[in-house]
Write a protein that holds these residues in place. Structure first.
Motif, PDB file in Angstrom:
ATOM      1  N   PHE A  80       0.689  -1.229  -0.209  1.00 12.24           N
ATOM      2  CA  PHE A  80      -0.033  -0.008  -0.135  1.00 12.24           C
ATOM      3  C   PHE A  80       0.789   1.307   0.115  1.00 12.24           C
ATOM      4  CE2 PHE A  80      -3.024  -3.004   2.336  1.00 12.24           C
ATOM      5  CZ  PHE A  80      -3.814  -3.080   1.236  1.00 12.24           C
ATOM      6  N   ASN A  81       0.325   2.396  -0.396  1.00  7.87           N
ATOM      7  CA  ASN A  81       1.344   3.625  -0.566  1.00  7.87           C
ATOM      8  C   ASN A  81       1.590   4.088   0.586  1.00  7.87           C
ATOM      9  OD1 ASN A  81       0.882   3.542  -3.402  1.00  7.87           O
ATOM     10  ND2 ASN A  81      -0.925   4.654  -3.357  1.00  7.87           N
ATOM     11  N   GLU A  82       0.719   3.826   1.710  1.00  7.17           N
ATOM     12  CA  GLU A  82       0.955   4.589   2.853  1.00  7.17           C
ATOM     13  C   GLU A  82       1.038   3.471   4.206  1.00  7.17           C
ATOM     14  OE1 GLU A  82       1.757   7.907   3.664  1.00  7.17           O
ATOM     15  OE2 GLU A  82       1.583   8.422   1.633  1.00  7.17           O
ATOM     16  N   GLY A  98      -6.446 -11.102  -0.011  1.00  8.02           N
ATOM     17  CA  GLY A  98      -6.346 -12.534  -0.067  1.00  8.02           C
ATOM     18  C   GLY A  98      -5.299 -13.032  -1.068  1.00  8.02           C
ATOM     19  N   GLY A  99      -4.883 -12.196  -2.167  1.00 10.24           N
ATOM     20  CA  GLY A  99      -4.052 -12.669  -2.975  1.00 10.24           C
ATOM     21  C   GLY A  99      -2.828 -11.930  -3.070  1.00 10.24           C
ATOM     22  N   ALA A 142      -4.809  -9.058  -6.876  1.00 11.72           N
ATOM     23  CA  ALA A 142      -4.512  -8.251  -5.512  1.00 11.72           C
ATOM     24  C   ALA A 142      -4.253  -7.005  -5.815  1.00 11.72           C
ATOM     25  CB  ALA A 142      -3.666  -9.064  -4.719  1.00 11.72           C
ATOM     26  N   ARG A 143      -3.219  -6.775  -6.696  1.00 12.50           N
ATOM     27  CA  ARG A 143      -2.560  -5.365  -6.857  1.00 12.50           C
ATOM     28  C   ARG A 143      -3.622  -4.309  -7.461  1.00 12.50           C
ATOM     29  NH1 ARG A 143       2.810  -4.631  -6.344  1.00 12.50           N
ATOM     30  NH2 ARG A 143       4.070  -6.644  -6.177  1.00 12.50           N
ATOM     31  N   ALA A 144      -4.152  -5.132  -8.459  1.00 12.24           N
ATOM     32  CA  ALA A 144      -5.701  -4.301  -9.315  1.00 12.24           C
ATOM     33  C   ALA A 144      -6.474  -4.007  -8.320  1.00 12.24           C
ATOM     34  CB  ALA A 144      -6.130  -5.036 -10.666  1.00 12.24           C
ATOM     35  N   ALA A 145      -7.020  -5.012  -7.365  1.00 12.21           N
ATOM     36  CA  ALA A 145      -8.124  -4.953  -6.408  1.00 12.21           C
ATOM     37  C   ALA A 145      -7.517  -3.574  -5.587  1.00 12.21           C
ATOM     38  CB  ALA A 145      -8.533  -5.892  -5.829  1.00 12.21           C
ATOM     39  N   SER A 146      -6.139  -3.321  -5.043  1.00 16.51           N
ATOM     40  CA  SER A 146      -5.795  -2.490  -4.209  1.00 16.51           C
ATOM     41  C   SER A 146      -5.867  -1.196  -4.908  1.00 16.51           C
ATOM     42  CB  SER A 146      -4.414  -2.843  -4.084  1.00 16.51           C
ATOM     43  OG  SER A 146      -4.202  -4.064  -3.232  1.00 16.51           O
ATOM     44  N   GLU A 147      -5.477  -1.140  -6.044  1.00 16.18           N
ATOM     45  CA  GLU A 147      -5.549  -0.009  -6.847  1.00 16.18           C
ATOM     46  C   GLU A 147      -7.098   0.874  -7.023  1.00 16.18           C
ATOM     47  OE1 GLU A 147      -3.692  -0.474 -10.465  1.00 16.18           O
ATOM     48  OE2 GLU A 147      -1.393  -0.705  -9.593  1.00 16.18           O
ATOM     49  N   GLU A 148      -7.936  -0.015  -7.305  1.00 12.48           N
ATOM     50  CA  GLU A 148      -9.397   0.283  -7.394  1.00 12.48           C
ATOM     51  C   GLU A 148      -9.937   0.600  -6.160  1.00 12.48           C
ATOM     52  OE1 GLU A 148     -13.828  -1.468  -9.030  1.00 12.48           O
ATOM     53  OE2 GLU A 148     -11.926  -2.677  -9.504  1.00 12.48           O
ATOM     54  N   LEU A 149      -9.564  -0.060  -5.229  1.00 14.11           N
ATOM     55  CA  LEU A 149     -10.082   0.311  -3.776  1.00 14.11           C
ATOM     56  C   LEU A 149      -9.314   1.665  -3.354  1.00 14.11           C
ATOM     57  CD1 LEU A 149     -11.689  -0.497  -1.099  1.00 14.11           C
ATOM     58  CD2 LEU A 149      -9.194  -1.640  -0.355  1.00 14.11           C
TER      59      LEU A 149
END
Length: 395
Positions: free
Chosen positions: A77-79, A169-170, A176-183
């Motif tokens: 995560f970024n922070e 979860g991934g 997982a990276r794509a989900a993190s970015e969208e979130l």
């Protein structure tokens, strides 16, 4: 001193798929090892598995710091996650922003809404047939409660649920990276909108956004705080409920006991958390040279606190692998220990109590589905069943 070159747990990795399926066996082996076994995975880390050792490290935050990250490997995560990846005194300042919303009295105000959500989900279930309990109840229930408490629109429940579970979860994969970015994009837009267009409500999200007035939280830290609340509010109760229902499916006498002795629900809620330990592992970094359990740790060493293993330690708990409804005393570590103890403990207990009472009073007889999809587990720091096939009814 233990010799790390001969450690049988050099390949230990809590991020492996379905790690939790065999974790209890690994925990017994870890607790029997002298000192602190060391894994070579992810750059290397020591594993704390005994109740005594985990407690000592969790209380000594000045030595075993969270500020270098609680995930091994890093969550990307970024922070830093607010507040869990900070130590006192700033940790305490962050917690003060939201604690008035999470006291027993404040949480109790959401009980009626939680019961409505639980009843609507149970009413939608078939009276007989096959279901996935995680999909039909264990995930949507805490998600609905969390959105109500935190002030998110209920229409975004499915989207947020999928993004959060995919993000954590991934670990490290592209999904997982794509989900993190969208979130991240969703929450950035949501928090920015609340900052620029206050709705005047008195809830957790608005308190976090308003905290910028005294420069306590930067915009990035506000975003991180909201994200952490969602992670905790969505996943941990899901995993605790799934473990509870899986146990009841094989121990129907405990269902009868709870139905006829509802006063047991308070102790049962604590025991569910000990038994399931959704917050299974958390990383720490040593800030100085220290010795623990006969193992010398250099400054900068990475360690994992095995809360799940500590909660199954027979040196602390009688019959630790059983869910004992009236276990007392129950000094479990399921909500953590020390200054980083879970801030949502009272909300989690309310959710577990409401869900258990609703399910046991209204759900028809149920049992594990021997022909259903094999049970899978989320790996990483937060662990639990991602599916639970049940057969409802007596057929």
């Amino acid at each position: 001193m233990n010799d790390p070159t001969h450690c049988p747990f050099a390949g230990f990795d809590h991020n492996l798929p379905d790690h939790r399926a065999t974790a209890e066996t690994q925990w017994r082996g870890l607790r029997a090892e002298p000192g602190l076994p060391r894994s070579a995975a992810h750059g290397g880390f020591h594993i704390l598995s005994r109740y005594e050792d985990v407690t000592a490290a969790a209380l000594d935050w000045e030595t075993f710091s969270s500020a270098q990250g609680i995930a091994i490997p890093d969550l990307h995560f970024n922070e830093r996650l607010v507040p869990v990846e900070y130590d006192p005194p700033r940790l305490r300042a962050f917690r003060r922003i939201v604690m008035r919303f999470l006291t027993p009295t404040a949480v109790a105000q959401h009980e009626a809404a939680a019961r409505d959500i639980a009843r609507s989900l149970v009413d939608a279930l078939p009276r007989a047939g096959r279901i996935d309990f995680v999909e039909t109840f264990a995930r949507p229930f805490p998600t609905g409660v969390a959105l109500t408490v935190f002030g998110f629109p209920n229409s975004d429940a499915d989207r947020l649920d999928k993004l959060i579970n995919s993000a954590i979860g991934g670990r490290g994969d592209e999904a997982a990276r794509a989900a993190s970015e969208e979130l991240e994009a969703y929450l950035t837009a949501f928090v920015t909108n609340r900052r620029e267009h206050p709705v005047g409500s008195d809830n957790i999200i608005d308190a976090i956004v308003a905290s910028s007035d005294d420069d306590l939280l930067s915009p990035a830290e506000q975003l991180s705080f909201v994200k952490l609340l969602l992670f905790g509010g969505f996943t941990t109760t899901t995993f605790a409920l799934s473990s509870f229902i899986a146990w009841i499916a094989e121990h129907p006498q405990d269902r009868e006991r709870l139905v006829h002795h509802p006063d047991l629900m308070r102790s049962a809620a604590d025991e569910i958390v000990r038994y399931s330990s959704p917050g299974t592992y958390l990383g720490r970094t040593t800030m100085r040279e220290v010795e623990l359990a006969g193992t010398s740790l250099a400054a900068g060493s990475r360690v994992v606190l095995g809360y799940g293993s500590a909660n199954r330690d027979p040196a602390q708990f009688d019959r630790p692998d059983e869910l004992i409804l009236d276990r007392s005393p129950n000094p479990h570590l399921g909500f953590g220990m020390g200054p980083h103890r879970c801030i949502g403990v009272h909300l989690a207990k309310l959710e577990l109590t409401v869900a258990a009472e609703t399910l046991l009073s209204a759900l028809p007889a149920f049992r594990l589905d021997p022909e259903g999809e094999p049970i899978h587990w989320m790996s990483g720091e937060t662990q639990g069943m991602t599916n639970l096939p049940l057969i409802l009814g007596d057929a």
